[in-house]
Design an enzyme around this catalytic site. Sequence first.
Site: not given
Length: 161
Positions: A111, A123, A78, A116
């Site tokens: 996950e 990633y 986050a 998103n």
Amino acid sequence: MADTRMQVHIVPMTAEHLDEVAELERICFSVPWSRNMLAEELDNLLSAFLVALDSSGAVVGYAGLQVVLDEGYITNVAVRPDCRRQGIAGKLLQVFLDFAQGNKLAFLTLEVRASNYDAIALYGSRGFRSVGRRKNYYEHPKEDAIIMTRNFDYGTADTDA
């Protein structure tokens, strides 16, 4: 062109960071981890949680990892909304990638919400690949999760003469 990326210091999460990390959870996730859940991770020998601190020492991002045998599970990533797109999540992720390679983990997995796209792109840029989907994994709103994994192949180079 000048580098506009925010300069942050990545450190292990401690009890003094819990209030800020819990607030970050509330801001970033529809079903946030509680402060108590985060505090329990400080005593979990299988977990490593990191925070990204700005120049004033404020938490601007954080990430969590659980390691079971040679497997790494990234639990949370986050970044404060006003600090996004400045390389913070990438820096947190890089620490986990370096840890995984240094400790010969077989893989890291996580996950991510199917919508998103920025996180999926991040990633993907670090070698994670989509390996599956969890239907209706997320609530508020209900949404699928994309399972992304980065495998590490250490080969047999160290056994060659």
